[in-house]
Write a protein that holds these residues in place. Structure first.
Motif, PDB file in Angstrom:
ATOM      1  N   GLU A   8     -13.009  -3.219  37.585  1.00 61.29           N
ATOM      2  CA  GLU A   8     -14.083  -2.241  37.384  1.00 61.29           C
ATOM      3  C   GLU A   8     -15.100  -2.819  36.388  1.00 61.29           C
ATOM      4  N   PRO A   9     -15.772  -3.908  36.753  1.00 62.08           N
ATOM      5  CA  PRO A   9     -16.648  -4.593  35.791  1.00 62.08           C
ATOM      6  C   PRO A   9     -17.750  -3.699  35.218  1.00 62.08           C
ATOM      7  N   GLU A  10     -18.237  -2.727  36.008  1.00 63.16           N
ATOM      8  CA  GLU A  10     -19.292  -1.847  35.483  1.00 63.16           C
ATOM      9  C   GLU A  10     -18.750  -0.966  34.359  1.00 63.16           C
ATOM     10  N   ASN A  11     -17.535  -0.445  34.559  1.00 65.00           N
ATOM     11  CA  ASN A  11     -16.904   0.360  33.498  1.00 65.00           C
ATOM     12  C   ASN A  11     -16.618  -0.499  32.270  1.00 65.00           C
ATOM     13  N   ALA A  12     -16.161  -1.724  32.512  1.00 69.19           N
ATOM     14  CA  ALA A  12     -15.875  -2.631  31.390  1.00 69.19           C
ATOM     15  C   ALA A  12     -17.148  -2.902  30.587  1.00 69.19           C
ATOM     16  N   ALA A  13     -18.257  -3.104  31.295  1.00 71.72           N
ATOM     17  CA  ALA A  13     -19.520  -3.401  30.615  1.00 71.72           C
ATOM     18  C   ALA A  13     -20.003  -2.218  29.778  1.00 71.72           C
ATOM     19  N   ARG A  14     -19.701  -0.987  30.215  1.00 72.68           N
ATOM     20  CA  ARG A  14     -20.140   0.209  29.489  1.00 72.68           C
ATOM     21  C   ARG A  14     -19.236   0.551  28.312  1.00 72.68           C
ATOM     22  N   THR A  15     -18.036  -0.052  28.261  1.00 72.68           N
ATOM     23  CA  THR A  15     -17.064   0.287  27.222  1.00 72.68           C
ATOM     24  C   THR A  15     -17.507  -0.260  25.867  1.00 72.68           C
ATOM     25  N   ALA A  16     -17.675   0.652  24.910  1.00 67.14           N
ATOM     26  CA  ALA A  16     -18.149   0.257  23.580  1.00 67.14           C
ATOM     27  C   ALA A  16     -17.121   0.518  22.489  1.00 67.14           C
ATOM     28  N   VAL A  17     -16.202   1.467  22.739  1.00 60.61           N
ATOM     29  CA  VAL A  17     -15.212   1.876  21.737  1.00 60.61           C
ATOM     30  C   VAL A  17     -13.848   1.983  22.422  1.00 60.61           C
ATOM     31  N   LEU A  18     -12.807   1.513  21.750  1.00 59.09           N
ATOM     32  CA  LEU A  18     -11.448   1.580  22.310  1.00 59.09           C
ATOM     33  C   LEU A  18     -10.568   2.469  21.438  1.00 59.09           C
ATOM     34  N   LEU A  19     -10.023   3.515  22.032  1.00 54.77           N
ATOM     35  CA  LEU A  19      -9.089   4.398  21.342  1.00 54.77           C
ATOM     36  C   LEU A  19      -7.816   4.531  22.147  1.00 54.77           C
TER      37      LEU A  19
END
Length: 484
Positions: free
Chosen positions: A143-154
């Motif tokens: 899901e490269p588009e979702n990966a690119a939008r990911t800014a914070v990891l919880l």
């Protein structure tokens, strides 16, 4: 100090206990299942909208359950990755559990860093399908588009704490939760942001790791929220385990963890080096086969349940008349034999009776877990008491054999919501520190779990002989499986 609450958001439900802050006595409790989600595409584990956790929390807290509560602690299922965009919205549903989609990604990551030993040295664990770092790699590939939008990891408990606090700019986690991500090292207490970039393709904001007795903040209503932690760490804290204690969990697979003052790095990847909720460490060793070996044997013998298998096993004697079952029915992780099968050895005319096979199944399961305990003992972990958890811990065949096979006192706690209780204890600790009544290095002393205590006594020598019989078959069948 009054009353505090512990909240445990498990994979399927939310449990809340309200406890006396001084003694730990449970005053009242609430429960609610998570709302039913759409069709589960990936077996038992699936993508979950985190809002389901909030809805279930609200329902569990209904009827004034939290009235008068001064502080709340939060624990939640381990390994649930919640990726957020730069506005704080979820990029995609949370990925929970041992997501089978991520198995190829795990192998990918292991190779990318240079093998299992490189990962063990870096963060104290080798990537598996469950870990957030592996899910990041899967998302980057699938899901490269979702990966690119990911800014914070919880993780799940981080996200719930953040929601309870009204979504502040500061986002926090604790050592216990961070140690399960695959990108935080318990040995150094630091993130490996390079591993996040390796998995996701770019950097992301990671929550601040705060101390065990620190508060994450205060809600708009004035409720103190403690650091929170993963379910495993909260349960250990709720049980009150300390140095010299190990916990053996009997599920379909098994796990063995113990409290230790330092992080253990295992070049073979058998030990996962987690942090606990007190400032100590929780080295964990898992087996792929525990109760599944009992269920398989019950089916083979045409028995309806494990109680019947236990009853039959009790008609045999220690050593099962020479029958030995290596219970590697799904392959095995401890020892690392992923492609092997189970072995039944010692077949003689006199041993070919149902009761001996039933006994061999229990002894095989417990000896496999004793092997896992010995991995920890071999690294200097002291084991004086073993807490035995899971429904199978109540079976007479388990209770009669476990103390002598483990070579230690066995404690079987009464079933209780130990993760929720541990979260409440953490809340009481943070509250006491904030009020100046508790030491930030010493958690509140609460009443221990109500438990049955079993000593090996005179059976110790017999149990160790059974163990030697098992080890001899294991070494003959899989020579050198345990490297040292």
């Amino acid at each position: 100090m009054g009353i505090v609450a512990g909240l445990d958001s498990a994979p399927d439900f939310t449990r809340i206990v309200v406890c006396d802050a001084d003694t730990g006595a449970v005053v009242r409790q609430g429960y609610a299942p998570h709302p039913v989600q759409g069709p589960d595409s990936g077996g038992r584990h699936s993508d979950i909208d985190p809002q389901a956790w909030l809805l279930s929390l609200g329902e569990a807290a209904g009827g004034g359950l939290l009235e008068g509560v001064q502080a709340i602690g939060v624990s939640a299922q381990a390994n649930a990755l919640v990726p957020l965009d730069s506005q704080g919205n979820t990029v995609r549903p949370a990925m929970t559990g041992g997501d089978k989609r991520a198995q190829v990604a795990a192998a990918d990551l292991i190779d990318a860093l240079g093998g299992r030993e490189a990962w063990a040295q870096a963060v104290g664990s080798v990537p598996g399908a469950a870990q957030p770092v592996t899910k990041l790699r899967w998302m980057a590939r699938s899901e490269p588009e979702n990966a690119a939008r990911t800014a914070v990891l919880l993780q799940a408990h981080d996200w719930l704490v953040w929601q309870l606090l009204g979504r502040p700019i500061r986002r926090t986690t604790d050592r216990g939760g961070a140690s399960g991500t695959g990108y935080w090292a318990a040995a150094t207490g630091a993130y490996r942001s390079d591993l996040v970039e390796m998995a996701l393709g770019h950097q992301a904001m990671l929550p601040e790791v705060i101390g065990p007795s620190d508060a994450a903040g205060t809600t708009p209503e004035g409720l103190l929220i403690s650091a929170g932690t993963g379910e495993t760490m909260a349960a250990a804290f709720g049980l009150g385990i300390g140095l010299g204690d190990a916990v053996v969990s009997l599920g379909a697979s098994g796990s063995v963890m113990a409290v230790h003052p330092e992080a253990l790095v295992d070049q073979y990847g058998m030990i996962t080096s987690l942090a606990d909720a007190t400032g100590m460490h929780l080295p964990v060793v898992t087996t792929l086969n525990a109760v599944r070996a009992l269920r398989g044997t019950a089916e083979l013998l045409g028995l309806p349940d494990l109680e019947s298998l236990s009853e039959l096993a009790m008609k045999s004697t220690p050593g099962s008349h020479g029958l030995v079952l290596l219970p590697y029915l799904e392959g095995e992780r401890t020892p690392n034999l992923p492609h092997t099968a189970g072995t039944l050895a010692g077949l003689r005319r006199e041993s070919m009776k149902p009761e001996h096979l039933a006994r061999a199944a229990f002894e095989g399961m417990l000896c496999g877990l004793a092997d896992a305990l010995d991995v920890l003992r071999g690294r200097g972990v002291e084991v004086r008491r073993v807490f035995l958890l899971g429904q199978a811990a109540e079976l007479p065949a388990v209770q009669s054999a476990a103390p002598s096979l483990f070579g230690a006192q066995v404690v079987v706690p009464q079933p209780a919501d130990y993760a929720a209780i541990g979260s409440a204890r953490q809340a009481a600790w943070a509250l006491g520190v904030s009020q100046g009544t508790l030491d930030p290095r010493t958690p509140p002393v609460w009443q221990g779990a109500v438990a049955q205590v079993l000593d090996p006594g005179e059976e110790l020598a017999v149990g160790q002989a059974v163990r030697q019989q098992y080890v001899a078959v294991r070494e003959q069948t899989h020579p050198g499986a345990f490297r040292s």
